[in-house]
Design a protein around this motif. Structure first.
Motif, PDB file in Angstrom:
ATOM      1  N   LEU A   1       0.834  -1.207   0.000  1.00  0.00           N
ATOM      2  CA  LEU A   1       0.000   0.000   0.000  1.00  0.00           C
ATOM      3  C   LEU A   1       0.869   1.258   0.000  1.00  0.00           C
ATOM      4  O   LEU A   1       0.537   2.259  -0.646  1.00  0.00           O
TER       5      LEU A   1
ATOM      6  N   PHE B   1       2.954   1.146  -3.755  1.00  0.00           N
ATOM      7  CA  PHE B   1       2.168   1.373  -4.972  1.00  0.00           C
ATOM      8  C   PHE B   1       1.288   2.616  -4.912  1.00  0.00           C
ATOM      9  O   PHE B   1       0.951   3.191  -5.945  1.00  0.00           O
ATOM     10  N   HIS B   2       0.909   3.044  -3.695  1.00  0.00           N
ATOM     11  CA  HIS B   2      -0.053   4.147  -3.600  1.00  0.00           C
ATOM     12  C   HIS B   2       0.399   5.306  -2.713  1.00  0.00           C
ATOM     13  O   HIS B   2      -0.336   6.284  -2.562  1.00  0.00           O
TER      14      HIS B   2
ATOM     15  N   ILE C   1       0.661   5.474   0.493  1.00  0.00           N
ATOM     16  CA  ILE C   1      -0.099   5.590   1.740  1.00  0.00           C
ATOM     17  C   ILE C   1       0.870   5.667   2.918  1.00  0.00           C
ATOM     18  O   ILE C   1       1.878   4.965   2.955  1.00  0.00           O
TER      19      ILE C   1
ATOM     20  N   SER D   1      -1.806   2.757   6.322  1.00  0.00           N
ATOM     21  CA  SER D   1      -1.573   1.439   5.732  1.00  0.00           C
ATOM     22  C   SER D   1      -1.860   0.339   6.749  1.00  0.00           C
ATOM     23  O   SER D   1      -2.502  -0.668   6.433  1.00  0.00           O
TER      24      SER D   1
ATOM     25  N   LYS E   1     -10.856   6.792  -2.411  1.00  0.00           N
ATOM     26  CA  LYS E   1     -10.052   6.314  -3.537  1.00  0.00           C
ATOM     27  C   LYS E   1      -9.916   4.796  -3.487  1.00  0.00           C
ATOM     28  O   LYS E   1      -9.835   4.203  -2.413  1.00  0.00           O
TER      29      LYS E   1
ATOM     30  N   LEU F   1      -7.767   1.583  -3.936  1.00  0.00           N
ATOM     31  CA  LEU F   1      -6.354   1.205  -3.888  1.00  0.00           C
ATOM     32  C   LEU F   1      -6.238  -0.305  -4.078  1.00  0.00           C
ATOM     33  O   LEU F   1      -6.583  -1.076  -3.188  1.00  0.00           O
TER      34      LEU F   1
END
Length: 253
Positions: free
Chosen positions: A206, A209-210, A212, A217, A240, A242
């Motif tokens: 998390l 890739f995003h 967070i 997370s 959003k 994810l």
């Protein structure tokens, strides 16, 4: 041999004080490290209540010994050694005035000697701006401590050096590399059959890739809101979507 060791210790006490001294006197004369080498005898002094330990004094002495050890282990030029010694004197004066703790001083001195060692590798007697930049690039965690030392060097007109703001791009790249390393560690753990490897994967994925933050997370991973499909898990965070891929043993087989 042990008897002789204790005899020497007791003879010193007899010649110095002619009675059992206070803990403060013992520490000042012998140091905590040396007292520790006479543990059985010192334990007896404690058990018989002839001596009472001052925890704060013990902690301070331990910090002082660590500072001395850092200085002994530093491989610096004589000139740099004098500079660091002068820097330490200034810090200790601030400690006496209640402005700095010994622990903070230890951190400053560790950074100063580490920087000096870094310079010595490049055959530089005193640090240059490129030394500062490369040192902080290699050891970004020393930035705050290095700032104090560099400010001192500039104030004393020893070196005109500056610590610039860290590049956001460089910081982001290093952070991503760290997260990527964590993900590969998860794969390795999964291959070894570590039970929490899949949970760890979600936690780090998390972030990787995003972007967070760690706290969010952790909350997402611990929640039951994740929607599992055949290839990954979908989380909803602040409106959003994810999605992160599953970690599978076949990846590392």
């Amino acid at each position: 041999m042990a008897v002789n060791k204790y005899a020497s210790f007791l003879q010193t006490i007899e010649s110095e004080w002619r009675q059992i001294p206070s803990y403060e006197q013992l520490v000042k004369h012998f140091s905590v490290a040396k007292i520790r080498r006479h543990k059985r005898l010192f334990d007896w002094l404690l058990d018989t209540k002839l001596v009472a330990v001052d925890s704060e004094l013990k902690k301070e002495n331990a910090e002082q010994n660590q500072i001395l050890q850092i200085l002994r282990n530093a491989k610096v030029s004589p000139q740099m050694g004098l500079v660091i010694g002068s820097f330490l004197e200034k810090l200790m004066l601030q400690n006496q005035n209640g402005q700095l703790s010994l622990r903070t001083i230890r951190l400053y001195i560790r950074t100063a000697t580490s920087l000096a060692n870094h310079c010595a590798i490049k055959k530089h007697t005193l640090p240059t701006q490129s030394d500062i930049d490369s040192f902080l690039e290699a050891f970004p965690g020393h930035r705050a401590s290095a700032y104090r030392f560099v400010t001192y060097l500039r104030a004393k007109a020893i070196c005109c050096l500056w610590i610039g703001k860290p590049s956001r791009a460089v910081a982001k790249s290093k952070h991503e590399a760290k997260l990527k390393k964590r993900l590969f560690m998860c794969l390795s753990k999964l291959k070894r059959g570590v039970s929490h490897a899949k949970i760890d994967w979600k936690y780090w994925a998390l972030q990787y890739f995003h972007g967070i933050d760690p706290k969010s997370s952790r909350k997402l991973v611990q929640s039951i809101t994740g929607i599992v499909d055949g290839e990954g898990v979908l989380y909803i965070h602040m409106g959003k979507k994810l999605w992160i891929p599953n970690v599978d043993i076949s990846i590392v087989a």
